[in-house]
Motif scaffolding. Structure first.
Motif, PDB file in Angstrom:
ATOM      1  N   ASP A 170       0.813  -1.224   0.000  1.00  0.00           N
ATOM      2  CA  ASP A 170       0.000   0.000   0.000  1.00  0.00           C
ATOM      3  C   ASP A 170       0.841   1.267   0.000  1.00  0.00           C
ATOM      4  OD1 ASP A 170      -2.431  -1.271  -0.132  1.00  0.00           O
ATOM      5  OD2 ASP A 170      -2.717  -1.335   2.034  1.00  0.00           O
ATOM      6  N   VAL A 171       1.997   1.202  -0.650  1.00  0.00           N
ATOM      7  CA  VAL A 171       2.855   2.364  -0.845  1.00  0.00           C
ATOM      8  C   VAL A 171       2.750   2.787  -2.312  1.00  0.00           C
ATOM      9  CG1 VAL A 171       5.221   3.238  -0.794  1.00  0.00           C
ATOM     10  CG2 VAL A 171       4.428   1.667   0.978  1.00  0.00           C
ATOM     11  N   THR A 172       2.663   4.089  -2.540  1.00  0.00           N
ATOM     12  CA  THR A 172       2.554   4.556  -3.919  1.00  0.00           C
ATOM     13  C   THR A 172       3.769   4.116  -4.729  1.00  0.00           C
ATOM     14  OG1 THR A 172       3.557   6.683  -3.323  1.00  0.00           O
ATOM     15  CG2 THR A 172       1.167   6.551  -3.276  1.00  0.00           C
ATOM     16  N   SER A 173       3.514   3.600  -5.931  1.00  0.00           N
ATOM     17  CA  SER A 173       4.580   3.044  -6.761  1.00  0.00           C
ATOM     18  C   SER A 173       4.557   3.699  -8.129  1.00  0.00           C
ATOM     19  CB  SER A 173       4.415   1.531  -6.909  1.00  0.00           C
ATOM     20  OG  SER A 173       5.309   1.014  -7.884  1.00  0.00           O
ATOM     21  N   PHE A 174       5.553   4.542  -8.385  1.00  0.00           N
ATOM     22  CA  PHE A 174       5.636   5.178  -9.691  1.00  0.00           C
ATOM     23  C   PHE A 174       5.949   4.148 -10.778  1.00  0.00           C
ATOM     24  CE2 PHE A 174       7.778   7.742 -12.996  1.00  0.00           C
ATOM     25  CZ  PHE A 174       6.764   8.645 -13.241  1.00  0.00           C
ATOM     26  N   ALA A 175       6.699   3.115 -10.409  1.00  0.00           N
ATOM     27  CA  ALA A 175       7.023   2.068 -11.388  1.00  0.00           C
ATOM     28  C   ALA A 175       5.756   1.360 -11.852  1.00  0.00           C
ATOM     29  CB  ALA A 175       7.998   1.067 -10.764  1.00  0.00           C
ATOM     30  N   ALA A 176       4.836   1.078 -10.921  1.00  0.00           N
ATOM     31  CA  ALA A 176       3.584   0.437 -11.305  1.00  0.00           C
ATOM     32  C   ALA A 176       2.722   1.381 -12.140  1.00  0.00           C
ATOM     33  CB  ALA A 176       2.822  -0.013 -10.060  1.00  0.00           C
ATOM     34  N   LEU A 177       2.737   2.663 -11.777  1.00  0.00           N
ATOM     35  CA  LEU A 177       1.942   3.635 -12.520  1.00  0.00           C
ATOM     36  C   LEU A 177       2.431   3.783 -13.952  1.00  0.00           C
ATOM     37  CD1 LEU A 177      -0.434   5.622 -12.138  1.00  0.00           C
ATOM     38  CD2 LEU A 177       1.251   7.383 -11.598  1.00  0.00           C
ATOM     39  N   GLN A 178       3.707   3.460 -14.199  1.00  0.00           N
ATOM     40  CA  GLN A 178       4.254   3.532 -15.561  1.00  0.00           C
ATOM     41  C   GLN A 178       3.420   2.715 -16.539  1.00  0.00           C
ATOM     42  OE1 GLN A 178       7.354   4.839 -17.305  1.00  0.00           O
ATOM     43  NE2 GLN A 178       6.536   6.329 -15.876  1.00  0.00           N
ATOM     44  N   ASN A 179       2.815   1.637 -16.046  1.00  0.00           N
ATOM     45  CA  ASN A 179       2.013   0.780 -16.918  1.00  0.00           C
ATOM     46  C   ASN A 179       0.702   1.441 -17.336  1.00  0.00           C
ATOM     47  OD1 ASN A 179       3.613  -1.889 -16.756  1.00  0.00           O
ATOM     48  ND2 ASN A 179       3.365  -1.303 -14.611  1.00  0.00           N
ATOM     49  N   ARG A 180       0.375   2.581 -16.688  1.00  0.00           N
ATOM     50  CA  ARG A 180      -0.861   3.300 -17.039  1.00  0.00           C
ATOM     51  C   ARG A 180      -0.601   4.504 -17.921  1.00  0.00           C
ATOM     52  NH1 ARG A 180      -5.296   2.476 -13.658  1.00  0.00           N
ATOM     53  NH2 ARG A 180      -6.349   3.493 -15.393  1.00  0.00           N
ATOM     54  N   LEU A 181       0.651   4.963 -17.965  1.00  0.00           N
ATOM     55  CA  LEU A 181       0.962   6.219 -18.644  1.00  0.00           C
ATOM     56  C   LEU A 181       1.134   6.003 -20.136  1.00  0.00           C
ATOM     57  CD1 LEU A 181       3.523   7.768 -16.130  1.00  0.00           C
ATOM     58  CD2 LEU A 181       1.059   8.093 -16.231  1.00  0.00           C
ATOM     59  N   GLY A 182       0.597   6.925 -20.915  1.00  0.00           N
ATOM     60  CA  GLY A 182       0.825   6.929 -22.353  1.00  0.00           C
ATOM     61  C   GLY A 182      -0.082   6.014 -23.148  1.00  0.00           C
ATOM     62  N   LEU A 183      -0.978   5.281 -22.487  1.00  0.00           N
ATOM     63  CA  LEU A 183      -1.876   4.394 -23.220  1.00  0.00           C
ATOM     64  C   LEU A 183      -2.985   5.201 -23.890  1.00  0.00           C
ATOM     65  CD1 LEU A 183      -2.256   1.499 -20.617  1.00  0.00           C
ATOM     66  CD2 LEU A 183      -0.666   1.657 -22.547  1.00  0.00           C
ATOM     67  N   THR A 184      -3.360   4.804 -25.098  1.00  0.00           N
ATOM     68  CA  THR A 184      -4.399   5.522 -25.842  1.00  0.00           C
ATOM     69  C   THR A 184      -5.543   4.610 -26.288  1.00  0.00           C
ATOM     70  OG1 THR A 184      -3.134   5.228 -27.883  1.00  0.00           O
ATOM     71  CG2 THR A 184      -2.808   7.301 -26.665  1.00  0.00           C
ATOM     72  N   ARG A 185      -5.240   3.339 -26.576  1.00  0.00           N
ATOM     73  CA  ARG A 185      -6.276   2.412 -27.017  1.00  0.00           C
ATOM     74  C   ARG A 185      -7.152   2.008 -25.839  1.00  0.00           C
ATOM     75  NH1 ARG A 185      -4.401  -2.283 -28.389  1.00  0.00           N
ATOM     76  NH2 ARG A 185      -6.182  -2.859 -29.708  1.00  0.00           N
ATOM     77  N   LYS A 186      -8.461   2.035 -26.050  1.00  0.00           N
ATOM     78  CA  LYS A 186      -9.406   1.760 -24.972  1.00  0.00           C
ATOM     79  C   LYS A 186      -9.178   0.389 -24.355  1.00  0.00           C
ATOM     80  CE  LYS A 186     -14.351   1.709 -23.918  1.00  0.00           C
ATOM     81  NZ  LYS A 186     -15.726   1.889 -24.458  1.00  0.00           N
ATOM     82  N   ALA A 187      -8.898  -0.615 -25.185  1.00  0.00           N
ATOM     83  CA  ALA A 187      -8.694  -1.968 -24.656  1.00  0.00           C
ATOM     84  C   ALA A 187      -7.467  -2.027 -23.764  1.00  0.00           C
ATOM     85  CB  ALA A 187      -8.569  -2.966 -25.811  1.00  0.00           C
ATOM     86  N   ASP A 188      -6.376  -1.334 -24.180  1.00  0.00           N
ATOM     87  CA  ASP A 188      -5.167  -1.320 -23.373  1.00  0.00           C
ATOM     88  C   ASP A 188      -5.398  -0.616 -22.046  1.00  0.00           C
ATOM     89  OD1 ASP A 188      -3.830  -2.638 -25.385  1.00  0.00           O
ATOM     90  OD2 ASP A 188      -3.030  -0.792 -26.281  1.00  0.00           O
ATOM     91  N   ILE A 189      -6.162   0.478 -22.097  1.00  0.00           N
ATOM     92  CA  ILE A 189      -6.444   1.232 -20.871  1.00  0.00           C
ATOM     93  C   ILE A 189      -7.258   0.386 -19.898  1.00  0.00           C
ATOM     94  CG2 ILE A 189      -7.735   3.205 -19.962  1.00  0.00           C
ATOM     95  CD1 ILE A 189      -6.931   4.733 -22.500  1.00  0.00           C
ATOM     96  N   GLU A 190      -8.275  -0.301 -20.401  1.00  0.00           N
ATOM     97  CA  GLU A 190      -9.117  -1.116 -19.527  1.00  0.00           C
ATOM     98  C   GLU A 190      -8.326  -2.286 -18.944  1.00  0.00           C
ATOM     99  OE1 GLU A 190     -12.374  -2.171 -22.018  1.00  0.00           O
ATOM    100  OE2 GLU A 190     -13.425  -0.256 -21.743  1.00  0.00           O
ATOM    101  N   ARG A 191      -7.447  -2.880 -19.750  1.00  0.00           N
ATOM    102  CA  ARG A 191      -6.641  -3.998 -19.262  1.00  0.00           C
ATOM    103  C   ARG A 191      -5.688  -3.529 -18.159  1.00  0.00           C
ATOM    104  NH1 ARG A 191      -4.342  -4.944 -23.675  1.00  0.00           N
ATOM    105  NH2 ARG A 191      -6.052  -6.149 -24.548  1.00  0.00           N
ATOM    106  N   ALA A 192      -5.049  -2.363 -18.371  1.00  0.00           N
ATOM    107  CA  ALA A 192      -4.122  -1.829 -17.367  1.00  0.00           C
ATOM    108  C   ALA A 192      -4.851  -1.405 -16.104  1.00  0.00           C
ATOM    109  CB  ALA A 192      -3.344  -0.654 -17.950  1.00  0.00           C
ATOM    110  N   ALA A 193      -6.081  -0.900 -16.257  1.00  0.00           N
ATOM    111  CA  ALA A 193      -6.846  -0.453 -15.090  1.00  0.00           C
ATOM    112  C   ALA A 193      -7.186  -1.629 -14.168  1.00  0.00           C
ATOM    113  CB  ALA A 193      -8.118   0.249 -15.545  1.00  0.00           C
ATOM    114  N   LYS A 194      -7.404  -2.796 -14.745  1.00  0.00           N
ATOM    115  CA  LYS A 194      -7.701  -3.968 -13.924  1.00  0.00           C
ATOM    116  C   LYS A 194      -6.457  -4.475 -13.206  1.00  0.00           C
ATOM    117  CE  LYS A 194     -11.570  -5.596 -16.766  1.00  0.00           C
ATOM    118  NZ  LYS A 194     -12.077  -6.693 -17.642  1.00  0.00           N
ATOM    119  N   LYS A 195      -5.311  -4.421 -13.894  1.00  0.00           N
ATOM    120  CA  LYS A 195      -4.090  -4.959 -13.319  1.00  0.00           C
ATOM    121  C   LYS A 195      -3.417  -3.971 -12.378  1.00  0.00           C
ATOM    122  CE  LYS A 195       0.041  -7.546 -14.665  1.00  0.00           C
ATOM    123  NZ  LYS A 195       0.845  -8.070 -15.812  1.00  0.00           N
TER     124      LYS A 195
END
Length: 786
Positions: A552-577
């Motif tokens: 439960d510590v903020t992780s910039f490395a994990a957030l990297q997987n959310r940055l820069g995504l544009t395709r809706k499917a990729d965004i939804e997949r990253a949001a779940k993970k």
């Protein structure tokens, strides 16, 4: 024989046609004319300092002699100072007027040398400035001296001293630093320590050793100029060289020019006529302000460094070239309102007894006061009664303004505040008095009168939800900055390792945008629930989008997987993970009421109440105890750091000040990728290291390369993006050394990333950098040195 009168003193000028500089044909008359015209700039750097003269009565191609003693023939109106030396007492002249300076020209005293101390009560006083004389050895160019000068500046800045460069007009460069308070050690030894450190950092370029045998191919950093017995040629003084060059004050940016050279007297005079005295602009604009305030006795900000007066580039805190303004309600001996406009790196200030008019018609008296530092934009508090301006100061309104006309006797501008808006004019009438009035515009709605604000100013009306407010920014500080913070005046929060965002909630829907204004709503669909959670509330919220790790510590490395995504499917997949959370720490607007001018503690109380009534809203608790306890807690929790906020600070959108101070547990820096080196071995299919830069006045400045901290997905993503941006030429403003550009593949500088590192080197490079990830939320033009 011409006779002129200056300052009421008659001077007989002789042999004006005598050539003092044969190579250029410059005459004694031209020298005197230069000294007369440059006197307003030069005399302040001579006044109250005993002057040693270097005279060339028959021109610079003949013999010269030093003169310390004031000759018996020198007019009695020239002040003197008697100084006891080992073998004798010398009566030095003090040149404190244009007439005295012209007299020096009549005597062919081309070079005027002064010590670093000034006269106090008729006796030698303390040293008031430091000077480093950068003397090039054989085979060393002026550009090399400039590199060392910038390194000296870096050392002085780290010591809390503002500095300015002067090309000496002879061979090298002088770097001055104003001493506003006494140093903890002898100034000469303090300077020696800096010189020794530079020699250690740059052994191939710098020496701090007096012996001339050690100077070949190096720049000698002469720290001994700060010995009370030593003197330095004064700024604006001519030099006894083949051409009439001058000890010329320069901008720091000029030292980075490849064609840097010494300037002649005519060039320096033209620069003065166009831009005034650089040294006065840099060091004196806040002198009156400082002189009226005592550090430790008043809570007002007292800057240690000179303001940045370069107006060629808008402040990063103001949108579209706008500047900031603030109105402060001042309960001093008599109630009045202080009106301040940002201009040339300071707040130009007026006291308005009856307040800023809210409707066209009335003219209000505005008495101009001393310029204030920019940090005063966020100041509110109680000035002790025994101090200048004693009384309670509160922020009444703040925002941005757009200048329309700025002339000596008339200033026209448009204010964009929370309470005060519209076009205004300030008209100079006499002395320090101006008239302030609001300009009536066609179809202008009347402004409602006060219903709860101060007696003369309007209270805010119910307003529509504001759009696209930029977040208030914190100033980077150190642990030492926190030690003097009283616990009852400051609050401390965790600094979260994520993406700063402002959320607008209206009609049950959340809209998110980044610090740069980029819409983030579709990037984080998993945060959309916040809109319905707030129900019918209309709110503007400030916070950090984060992703938490297993602890439960903020992780910039994990957030990297959310940055820069544009395709809706990729965004939804990253949001779940990698689900996102929105950590809220401020509220700017709620249900028709702007909260920008409310105190931080009041806004925080409102935010806490809102979170209590709305399920799921995350508002991290403030940290208890003092600053050190808060910092220790952030270390224990593994956070990025803490943010200290003044309890009484208003919210100033898009502005950075010392009302909020961030302290990091590790140093980080946003960077722009300008190239890369292909990988080898296990990285043969990706990249080996990135070449990094940050923008400055000349373009993209190289700050080093990073080759660690990458995960395999990061390498693959970066390789694909960089290959599409490849170009033939280097994007960096200066040519890199052969070792730095070896095997480099240049790219168009569009990608912004972030690194961690240990420290800056004296050469301006990052030491031990590690890659943290891309920052698609940050455009390249917003990258700044932290």
């Amino acid at each position: 024989m011409p006779t002129i009168t200056i300052d009421g003193h008659r001077l007989n000028l002789t042999h004006l046609d005598k050539v003092l500089y044969p190579d250029t044909g410059t005459t004694k008359g031209e020298v005197i004319e230069y000294l007369r015209d440059i006197a307003p700039a030069m005399v302040p750097h001579l006044a109250q300092r005993p002057v040693t003269r270097k005279r060339w009565p028959d021109g610079v191609d003949s013999n010269f002699f030093f003169e310390r003693q004031a000759p018996a023939s020198m007019p009695k109106w020239v002040p003197r100072l008697s100084v006891r030396h080992k073998d004798r007492t010398v009566e030095y002249p003090l040149i404190d007027s244009p007439a005295g300076l012209v007299l020096m020209g009549q005597l062919a005293a081309l070079e005027l040398h002064v010590p670093q101390w000034t006269v106090v009560d008729g006796k030698p006083g303390p040293i008031t400035r430091l000077v480093f004389d950068l003397d090039p050895g054989d085979g060393v160019e002026l550009g090399d001296c400039a590199r060392v000068a910038l390194a000296v500046k870096e050392q002085l800045t780290a010591a809390g001293l503002s500095s300015y460069p002067v090309t000496s007009g002879s061979k090298g460069i002088h770097v001055y630093a104003e001493l506003k308070t006494e140093l903890d050690t002898d100034p000469s030894q303090f300077a020696r320590k800096i010189a020794k450190q530079l020699a250690k950092d740059w052994p191939d370029l710098v020496t701090a050793t007096m012996a001339k045998t050690e100077r070949a191919g190096k720049v000698f950093v002469d720290w001994s100029q700060n010995n009370p017995a030593k003197t330095t040629v004064a700024p604006y003084s001519l030099r006894g060289r083949a051409e009439p060059t001058v000890a010329a004050p320069r901008e720091w940016t000029e030292l980075e020019d490849e064609g840097l050279r010494h300037l002649r007297f005519d060039e320096v005079l033209e620069r003065y006529r166009q831009g005034g005295d650089l040294l006065s602009t840099s060091l004196n604009s806040l002198r009156t302000y400082r002189s009226k305030r005592r550090r430790g006795k008043t809570p007002e900000p007292i800057p240690d460094t000179a303001p940045d007066t370069d107006t060629s580039t808008p402040d990063e805190s103001t949108p579209d070239g706008e500047l900031s303004f603030v109105i402060q309600e001042h309960h001093a001996t008599t109630l009045h309102w202080d009106f301040r406009l940002e201009h040339d790196g300071v707040l130009v200030s007026w006291a308005v007894p009856k307040g800023v008019p809210v409707r066209p018609g009335p003219n209000r008296l505005a008495v101009q006061t001393e310029d204030h530092p920019l940090d005063y934009r966020t100041f509110s508090g109680t000035i002790p009664d025994d101090q200048y301006g004693g009384g309670r100061v509160e922020i009444f309104d703040a925002g941005n303004y757009q200048p329309i006309k700025w002339e000596a006797d008339k200033i026209v501008f448009e204010l964009h505040g929370d309470r005060i808006r519209g076009q205004y004019a300030l008209i100079h009438t006499k002395a320090n008095q101006w008239l302030l009035h609001k300009i009536k515009k066609a179809n202008e709605r009347p402004v409602p009168s006060s219903n709860g604000g101060s007696a003369s100013q309007p209270a805010s009306e119910s307003t529509p939800l504001p759009r696209d407010l930029k977040p208030m920014l914190a100033t980077l500080g150190t642990t030492e900055d926190l030690t003097s913070m009283p616990e009852d005046e400051w609050s401390f929060e965790g600094k979260w390792d994520g993406v700063r965002a402002v959320g607008e909630v209206r009609d049950g829907k959340l809209r998110l945008h980044s610090r740069s204004g980029r819409d983030l709503t579709s990037t984080y669909p998993d945060l959309a629930w916040i809109g319905p959670a707030l129900g019918e509330h209309k709110a503007v919220l400030d916070g950090e989008i984060v992703t938490l790790d297993a602890d439960d510590v903020t992780s910039f490395a994990a957030l990297q997987n959310r940055l820069g995504l544009t395709r809706k499917a990729d965004i939804e997949r990253a949001a779940k993970k990698y689900p996102a959370e929105f950590f809220l720490f401020d509220i700017l607007f709620l249900d028709g009421t702007s909260l920008l001018t409310k105190k931080y503690v009041d806004r925080r109380h409102i935010l806490d109440e809102l979170a209590t009534s709305c399920d799921g809203i995350t508002v991290p608790a403030r940290l208890s105890g003092d600053a050190q306890h808060a910092l220790n807690e952030s270390h224990r929790q593994g956070w990025e750091g803490i943010v200290a906020k003044r309890n009484d600070s208003p919210y100033l959108p898009g502005q950075r000040g010392r009302a909020w101070i961030k302290v990091k547990n590790q140093r980080t820096q946003e960077v722009i990728i300008g190239g890369y080196r292909p990988g080898k071995g296990s990285r043969a299919d990706t990249l080996g290291s990135l070449l990094l830069g940050v923008p400055d006045e000349n373009g993209l400045r190289y700050i080093g390369r990073v080759g660690t901290g990458f995960t395999q997905p990061m390498l693959e993503t970066l390789s694909g993006k960089l290959q599409r941006l490849s170009r033939k030429t280097s994007p960096f403003s200066a040519e890199l050394k052969p070792a730095e550009r070896k095997d480099a593949v240049w790219v168009t500088p569009r990608l912004v990333g972030e690194i961690s590192f240990t420290e800056w080197t004296t050469a301006g490079l990052v030491r031990h950098p590690a890659w943290r990830g891309l920052r698609p939320d940050k455009p390249p033009d917003e990258v700044r040195i932290e």
